[in-house]
Design a protein around this motif. Structure first.
Motif, PDB file in Angstrom:
ATOM      1  N   SER A   1      25.920  39.063  23.089  1.00  0.00           N
ATOM      2  CA  SER A   1      25.668  39.920  21.791  1.00  0.00           C
ATOM      3  C   SER A   1      26.385  40.667  21.608  1.00  0.00           C
ATOM      4  O   SER A   1      26.486  42.557  21.040  1.00  0.00           O
ATOM      5  CB  SER A   1      24.329  40.477  22.415  1.00  0.00           C
TER       6      SER A   1
ATOM      7  N   PRO B   1      28.976  48.971  32.160  1.00  0.00           N
ATOM      8  CA  PRO B   1      28.085  47.750  32.262  1.00  0.00           C
ATOM      9  C   PRO B   1      28.819  45.923  32.782  1.00  0.00           C
ATOM     10  O   PRO B   1      29.756  46.204  32.379  1.00  0.00           O
ATOM     11  CB  PRO B   1      28.488  47.464  30.806  1.00  0.00           C
TER      12      PRO B   1
ATOM     13  N   ARG C   1      29.193  43.291  31.196  1.00  0.00           N
ATOM     14  CA  ARG C   1      29.806  42.502  30.683  1.00  0.00           C
ATOM     15  C   ARG C   1      31.306  43.096  30.895  1.00  0.00           C
ATOM     16  O   ARG C   1      32.409  42.083  30.695  1.00  0.00           O
ATOM     17  CB  ARG C   1      29.334  42.614  28.946  1.00  0.00           C
TER      18      ARG C   1
ATOM     19  N   GLU D   1      27.783  34.190  32.000  1.00  0.00           N
ATOM     20  CA  GLU D   1      26.480  34.866  30.960  1.00  0.00           C
ATOM     21  C   GLU D   1      25.804  33.255  30.425  1.00  0.00           C
ATOM     22  O   GLU D   1      26.543  32.358  29.407  1.00  0.00           O
ATOM     23  CB  GLU D   1      28.009  35.290  29.744  1.00  0.00           C
TER      24      GLU D   1
ATOM     25  N   ASN E   1      17.995  41.084  23.199  1.00  0.00           N
ATOM     26  CA  ASN E   1      19.129  41.640  23.635  1.00  0.00           C
ATOM     27  C   ASN E   1      19.915  42.455  23.676  1.00  0.00           C
ATOM     28  O   ASN E   1      19.625  43.652  22.560  1.00  0.00           O
ATOM     29  CB  ASN E   1      19.823  40.406  23.412  1.00  0.00           C
ATOM     30  N   ALA E   2      21.259  42.718  23.685  1.00  0.00           N
ATOM     31  CA  ALA E   2      21.550  43.916  23.540  1.00  0.00           C
ATOM     32  C   ALA E   2      22.005  44.839  22.301  1.00  0.00           C
ATOM     33  O   ALA E   2      22.377  46.034  22.043  1.00  0.00           O
ATOM     34  CB  ALA E   2      22.992  43.981  24.386  1.00  0.00           C
TER      35      ALA E   2
ATOM     36  N   GLN F   1      23.325  53.844  23.414  1.00  0.00           N
ATOM     37  CA  GLN F   1      23.788  52.675  24.432  1.00  0.00           C
ATOM     38  C   GLN F   1      24.994  52.060  23.692  1.00  0.00           C
ATOM     39  O   GLN F   1      25.802  51.494  24.296  1.00  0.00           O
ATOM     40  CB  GLN F   1      23.149  51.389  23.007  1.00  0.00           C
TER      41      GLN F   1
ATOM     42  N   ARG G   1      28.050  51.236  26.353  1.00  0.00           N
ATOM     43  CA  ARG G   1      28.613  49.714  26.129  1.00  0.00           C
ATOM     44  C   ARG G   1      29.695  49.687  25.424  1.00  0.00           C
ATOM     45  O   ARG G   1      30.695  47.811  25.724  1.00  0.00           O
ATOM     46  CB  ARG G   1      27.067  48.671  25.591  1.00  0.00           C
TER      47      ARG G   1
ATOM     48  N   SER H   1      29.957  48.556  22.540  1.00  0.00           N
ATOM     49  CA  SER H   1      29.820  47.613  21.508  1.00  0.00           C
ATOM     50  C   SER H   1      30.486  47.693  20.252  1.00  0.00           C
ATOM     51  O   SER H   1      29.484  48.249  20.062  1.00  0.00           O
ATOM     52  CB  SER H   1      28.895  46.607  21.969  1.00  0.00           C
TER      53      SER H   1
ATOM     54  N   THR I   1      14.810  46.764  31.752  1.00  0.00           N
ATOM     55  CA  THR I   1      15.422  46.554  31.957  1.00  0.00           C
ATOM     56  C   THR I   1      15.310  45.960  33.215  1.00  0.00           C
ATOM     57  O   THR I   1      14.818  46.372  34.253  1.00  0.00           O
ATOM     58  CB  THR I   1      16.716  46.950  31.522  1.00  0.00           C
TER      59      THR I   1
ATOM     60  N   GLU J   1      21.788  42.277  29.812  1.00  0.00           N
ATOM     61  CA  GLU J   1      21.467  42.912  28.136  1.00  0.00           C
ATOM     62  C   GLU J   1      19.941  42.308  27.489  1.00  0.00           C
ATOM     63  O   GLU J   1      19.386  43.207  26.151  1.00  0.00           O
ATOM     64  CB  GLU J   1      22.084  42.271  27.143  1.00  0.00           C
TER      65      GLU J   1
END
Length: 285
Positions: A9, A74, A76, A93, A124-125, A185, A189, A191, A252, A263
């Protein structure tokens, strides 16, 4: 609804060929923590933190994990830090459809089904819906099939002008809440997939005539609806001529040891007024 695995994710935004020092410094600066403060938290010294960040000292595996914990990195990205420092990733993972995840899948399914008739889902994330109960399916009545092609995405379904957005009575306030949540977020993260999703949904136009009535107004909800003094911002959504009010709660997993589990989030929608409670129970009779 069956849990549907969607793969990874998110990925760290920082190139993996950078040393661990610049990565740790970037996380520290993002968290607005000084070298001295981080050193005190981690039981080290500001001098050692400085040497680690500049590459003059290679931190131990234990130190990398300790610094990551105190910087709230996080799971990950903790793996990315370990790789950059020359160590093996610590956190696996595991795909959600892996047999090893059977107990987790069954537990989540049981949890959200037990929450019925109230809506609940697992995400999910990047807000892909991994599982949902009948309460969520009820809210999605009338959404075009084009938005229901797997993997379903909660943010797209909610904010798309052909999704739930036209039916949300306080759309401007609820949209602002969701976008702020995504911004927090993204900061946590780093991301890129999450940032891309944010840019997509933030650019969606508001549906024509989008309303934003006050959270305590009945807005034509029907004869059984009473004005309520809400204790949190509700999502007020029209369903078959009634306006239903929900307060959202996200849970969570505590101390996750797997990237996939870290996540996952379970979102439940608590009815915010007696009329919504009465109506949802009537649907299950």
């Amino acid at each position: 609804m069956t849990i549907v695995p969607t793969g990874a994710s998110g990925r760290p935004a920082t190139p993996p060929d950078q040393g661990v020092g610049p990565l740790l410094r970037a996380w520290r600066e993002e968290r607005r923590v000084s070298q001295l403060e981080l050193a005190l938290r981690a039981g080290s010294s500001a001098r050692h933190i400085s040497f680690v960040e500049t590459g003059r000292s290679r931190p131990s595996e234990e130190m990398v994990l300790r610094l990551a914990e105190h910087l709230d990195v996080p799971v990950r990205e903790r793996n990315a830090l370990l790789l950059a420092a020359g160590y093996a990733p610590r956190y696996p993972e595991t795909p959600l459809d892996d047999p090893a995840m059977a107990a987790l899948r069954e537990g989540m399914e049981r949890l959200i089904q037990g929450y019925e008739p109230y809506p609940a889902l697992v995400m999910n994330a990047t807000y892909d819906v991994m599982a949902a109960n009948r309460g969520i399916v009820m809210l999605l009545d009338g959404v075009p099939e084009s938005l229901l092609v797997p993997p379903l995405n909660a943010m797209r379904l909610t904010l798309h002008p052909e999704g739930l957005a036209p039916r949300i009575q306080n759309l401007r306030a609820w949209r602002g809440h969701l976008l702020e949540q995504m911004e927090r977020q993204i900061a946590l993260r780093r991301s890129e997939p999450l940032r891309a999703l944010y840019e997509e949904v933030a650019a969606y136009p508001l549906p024509p005539g989008a309303l934003d009535d006050g959270p305590g107004e009945d807005a034509g909800a029907g004869p059984d609806t009473e004005a309520s003094a809400y204790f949190a911002l509700p999502m007020r959504i029209e369903h078959e001529g009634r306006v239903l009010s929900f307060i959202s709660s996200v849970s969570t997993f505590n101390t996750p040891m797997d990237v996939t589990v870290a996540e996952l989030a379970i979102e439940t929608f608590l009815p915010a007024d007696p009329a919504t409670v009465k109506y949802l129970h009537s649907l299950m009779n």
